[in-house]
Design a protein around this motif. Structure first.
Motif, mmCIF file in Angstrom:
data_model
loop_
_atom_site.group_PDB
_atom_site.id
_atom_site.type_symbol
_atom_site.label_atom_id
_atom_site.label_comp_id
_atom_site.label_asym_id
_atom_site.label_seq_id
_atom_site.Cartn_x
_atom_site.Cartn_y
_atom_site.Cartn_z
ATOM 1 N N UNK A 108 0.819 -1.215 0.000
ATOM 2 C CA UNK A 108 0.000 0.000 0.000
ATOM 3 C C UNK A 108 0.856 1.270 0.000
ATOM 4 N N UNK A 109 2.076 1.168 0.463
ATOM 5 C CA UNK A 109 2.983 2.323 0.402
ATOM 6 C C UNK A 109 3.459 2.555 -1.027
ATOM 7 N N UNK A 110 3.573 1.472 -1.791
ATOM 8 C CA UNK A 110 4.080 1.544 -3.163
ATOM 9 C C UNK A 110 2.960 1.826 -4.156
ATOM 10 N N UNK A 111 1.791 1.250 -3.906
ATOM 11 C CA UNK A 111 0.664 1.318 -4.832
ATOM 12 C C UNK A 111 -0.585 1.708 -4.040
ATOM 13 N N UNK A 112 -1.346 2.676 -4.530
ATOM 14 C CA UNK A 112 -2.559 3.084 -3.825
ATOM 15 C C UNK A 112 -3.562 1.949 -3.668
ATOM 16 N N UNK A 113 -3.626 1.085 -4.672
ATOM 17 C CA UNK A 113 -4.600 -0.004 -4.633
ATOM 18 C C UNK A 113 -4.002 -1.244 -5.282
ATOM 19 N N UNK A 114 -3.144 -1.972 -4.540
ATOM 20 C CA UNK A 114 -2.634 -3.218 -5.114
ATOM 21 C C UNK A 114 -3.812 -4.172 -5.295
ATOM 22 N N UNK A 115 -3.947 -4.732 -6.464
ATOM 23 C CA UNK A 115 -5.152 -5.484 -6.810
ATOM 24 C C UNK A 115 -5.443 -6.672 -5.898
ATOM 25 N N UNK A 116 -4.419 -7.275 -5.347
ATOM 26 C CA UNK A 116 -4.651 -8.413 -4.465
ATOM 27 C C UNK A 116 -5.333 -8.013 -3.163
ATOM 28 N N UNK A 117 -5.424 -6.744 -2.884
ATOM 29 C CA UNK A 117 -6.096 -6.285 -1.667
ATOM 30 C C UNK A 117 -7.542 -6.777 -1.628
ATOM 31 N N UNK A 118 -8.139 -6.952 -2.792
ATOM 32 C CA UNK A 118 -9.508 -7.459 -2.846
ATOM 33 C C UNK A 118 -9.663 -8.782 -2.131
ATOM 34 N N UNK A 119 -8.660 -9.625 -2.196
ATOM 35 C CA UNK A 119 -8.725 -10.921 -1.509
ATOM 36 C C UNK A 119 -8.783 -10.736 0.003
ATOM 37 N N UNK A 120 -8.012 -9.785 0.510
ATOM 38 C CA UNK A 120 -8.022 -9.495 1.937
ATOM 39 C C UNK A 120 -9.377 -8.938 2.372
ATOM 40 N N UNK A 121 -10.063 -8.280 1.457
ATOM 41 C CA UNK A 121 -11.373 -7.695 1.750
ATOM 42 C C UNK A 121 -12.513 -8.670 1.492
ATOM 43 N N UNK A 122 -12.160 -9.903 1.131
ATOM 44 C CA UNK A 122 -13.170 -10.937 0.949
ATOM 45 C C UNK A 122 -13.761 -11.017 -0.445
ATOM 46 N N UNK A 123 -13.166 -10.347 -1.403
ATOM 47 C CA UNK A 123 -13.663 -10.429 -2.775
ATOM 48 C C UNK A 123 -13.252 -11.778 -3.358
#
Length: 183
Positions: A108-123
């Protein structure tokens, strides 16, 4: 006020129907943000079976990103074999949730929205992969996330999120507390 803020941003997580939510506390005062998180942790302390956690995950220009998450739900997502293989490609150590969350903080420091974040959010993994492949276009439904497959069942999920927010808001508005929501 702080309880209403949390309900607005994380009610599906509070109710245990979503793995995690990421939201920003708009303050550049780190001690204030930590005190808000501490107040939430204190509010749920009496709930012994609750695995709700909060992690200060990144500093942004106008505030701090906080992840509210259900520990066991997130571990279950990250233990899925296909998900493990997918996020290892982004440098995650899938054997340890704390290390995964620390890696996410770095991403998150490098990229505003790293796409894999969706997995952490339950997507769902299929939607995360399709989002990347389609560069965020060609989705069939836009709700909590961009949906590419099985839109009717995901429409029901979005509805349950909305209902949890309404239910939690009503409880807090009528004088209830966070610990009543997270049982």
């Amino acid at each position: 006020m702080q309880e209403e803020f949390l309900v607005f941003h994380a009610s599906p997580v509070l109710c245990g129907i979503k793995a995690a939510n990421l939201f920003q506390i708009r303050s550049t005062d780190l001690s204030y943000v930590r005190s808000v998180i501490k107040s939430w942790e204190e509010a749920i302390k009496t709930c012994k079976s609750c695995d709700l956690k909060f992690k200060l995950i990144a500093k942004k220009e106008k505030g701090f990103l906080v992840l509210a998450y259900r520990n066991m739900k997130l571990e279950t997502i990250l233990e899925d074999e296909e998900t493990e293989v997918f996020i290892r490609n982004f440098g995650y150590d899938t054997e340890n949730l704390a290390k995964c969350l620390n890696r996410l903080a770095i991403r998150l420091k490098v990229d505003d929205f790293p796409h894999e974040i969706g997995l952490f959010l339950g997507y769902p993994l299929d939607d995360v992969k399709a989002f990347i492949k389609n560069k965020g276009k060609n989705f069939v439904l836009n709700g909590t996330w961009k949906v590419y497959y099985d839109d009717e069942s995901k429409r029901q999920i979005f509805k349950s999120y909305k209902e949890s927010k309404e239910r939690c808001s009503m409880i807090i508005k009528n004088g209830g507390n966070i610990h009543e929501l997270v049982g």
